[in-house]
Design a protein around this motif. Sequence first.
Motif, PDB file in Angstrom:
ATOM      1  N   ASP A 239      -0.342  -2.038  -6.692  1.00 27.76           N
ATOM      2  CA  ASP A 239      -1.225  -0.917  -6.360  1.00 27.76           C
ATOM      3  C   ASP A 239      -0.430   0.235  -5.750  1.00 27.76           C
ATOM      4  O   ASP A 239      -0.648   1.407  -6.082  1.00 27.76           O
ATOM      5  N   VAL A 240       0.496  -0.101  -4.847  1.00 25.70           N
ATOM      6  CA  VAL A 240       1.325   0.934  -4.219  1.00 25.70           C
ATOM      7  C   VAL A 240       2.218   1.602  -5.258  1.00 25.70           C
ATOM      8  O   VAL A 240       2.367   2.828  -5.285  1.00 25.70           O
ATOM      9  N   ALA A 241       2.822   0.796  -6.132  1.00 31.89           N
ATOM     10  CA  ALA A 241       3.706   1.345  -7.160  1.00 31.89           C
ATOM     11  C   ALA A 241       2.957   2.298  -8.079  1.00 31.89           C
ATOM     12  O   ALA A 241       3.455   3.372  -8.433  1.00 31.89           O
ATOM     13  N   ARG A 242       1.746   1.918  -8.464  1.00 31.26           N
ATOM     14  CA  ARG A 242       0.957   2.786  -9.331  1.00 31.26           C
ATOM     15  C   ARG A 242       0.573   4.079  -8.604  1.00 31.26           C
ATOM     16  O   ARG A 242       0.571   5.165  -9.191  1.00 31.26           O
TER      17      ARG A 242
ATOM     18  N   ALA B 109       0.645   0.713   1.875  1.00 34.08           N
ATOM     19  CA  ALA B 109       0.154  -0.675   1.884  1.00 34.08           C
ATOM     20  C   ALA B 109      -0.974  -0.861   2.891  1.00 34.08           C
ATOM     21  O   ALA B 109      -1.395  -1.992   3.148  1.00 34.08           O
ATOM     22  N   GLY B 110      -1.461   0.230   3.474  1.00 33.14           N
ATOM     23  CA  GLY B 110      -2.589   0.155   4.398  1.00 33.14           C
ATOM     24  C   GLY B 110      -2.172  -0.276   5.790  1.00 33.14           C
ATOM     25  O   GLY B 110      -1.170   0.213   6.325  1.00 33.14           O
TER      26      GLY B 110
ATOM     27  N   LEU C 219       9.109  -1.620  -2.011  1.00 29.65           N
ATOM     28  CA  LEU C 219       8.109  -2.232  -2.882  1.00 29.65           C
ATOM     29  C   LEU C 219       8.321  -3.739  -2.971  1.00 29.65           C
ATOM     30  O   LEU C 219       7.366  -4.527  -2.968  1.00 29.65           O
ATOM     31  N   HIS C 220       9.576  -4.140  -3.037  1.00 29.99           N
ATOM     32  CA  HIS C 220       9.876  -5.566  -3.091  1.00 29.99           C
ATOM     33  C   HIS C 220       9.451  -6.272  -1.804  1.00 29.99           C
ATOM     34  O   HIS C 220       8.897  -7.372  -1.842  1.00 29.99           O
ATOM     35  N   LEU C 221       9.687  -5.634  -0.670  1.00 27.28           N
ATOM     36  CA  LEU C 221       9.278  -6.229   0.607  1.00 27.28           C
ATOM     37  C   LEU C 221       7.760  -6.312   0.705  1.00 27.28           C
ATOM     38  O   LEU C 221       7.215  -7.293   1.236  1.00 27.28           O
TER      39      LEU C 221
END
Length: 307
Positions: free
Chosen positions: A185-188, A28-29, A171-173
């Motif tokens: 974007d992270v999930a992909r 997430a950067g 991912l939810h957080l």
Amino acid sequence: MTVPVWFLTLPGVMLLDITGPAETLKLAGDAFSLHYTGPEESVVTSTEMQVSRIAPLPESLPAGSLLIVPGAADSRVAFATPQADLARRWLRRMAPAICAGEITLVCICSGSLLAAQSGLLSGRECTTHHEVITRLRAADPTAVVRENRIFIEDRGIWTSAGITAGIDLSLHLIHRLCGATVALDVAREMVVWFRRSGDDPQLSPWLRYRNHLHPAIHRTQDLLIQHPEQEWPLEEVARRVHVSARHLTRLFRQHLGITVKAYHEQLRIAVARQRLQQGEGAEKAALSAGFSSSRQLRRAQQRWAAL
């Protein structure tokens, strides 16, 4: 604003319970800064890998921190050590800040046991790996233990099921703290799907109905999400995802409880809402989302608002 994340790291820790959430949050950067703390400077993990440079347990954590408690490969052994006793005492000292909402507690897999043993799950809904459910109930009989959940939240304390559920929860957080675009974007990047727990509040349609593992449904969702504004006859969708229309309809009913058409309509409503938020007029927003008019959009919104 960067969110500080603290991993409570004990000997015997399940390595993926740390690296799964850590890698997810790192993607997430600059949104998160990762820290590792525990009673010992160096520990041997579940894979026999040694992790060093672990910071001592701090007296307090900054407000807004995420405190992640990973599970252990053999929690019966790992949570019956002097180091685990120190961790439990430390968690009890963190309890006032957790209960006040200053710190968000996140338990991965059997990490829920350590939280329960520290008195942090009393009276709260929680979950854990299916093989540890009975022990979680015994650790705190006042905890409201839920089975068959990927993750669940109760008053700022999150608990999750086994191993990969830590990635789902992370991912939810990210979605909650950084927004849906960053989370997607992270999930992909990770090539994983969003999944959510049954008791978790509904997310936007972009993330909703991802709590399944069926590849044909995922292919269908990806196809519709790419171009929600265009017409998608059922036969065409089925052909593109390599199943029959009848079988695809049955899959959506079985796994999602809705039709392909209903799912597509929710995506269109979400597009129209985004356009309206950007300042477009109702008619233009409706047409941009694939509706024939603003009246058709209103009718669709009313259908879903009534559910």
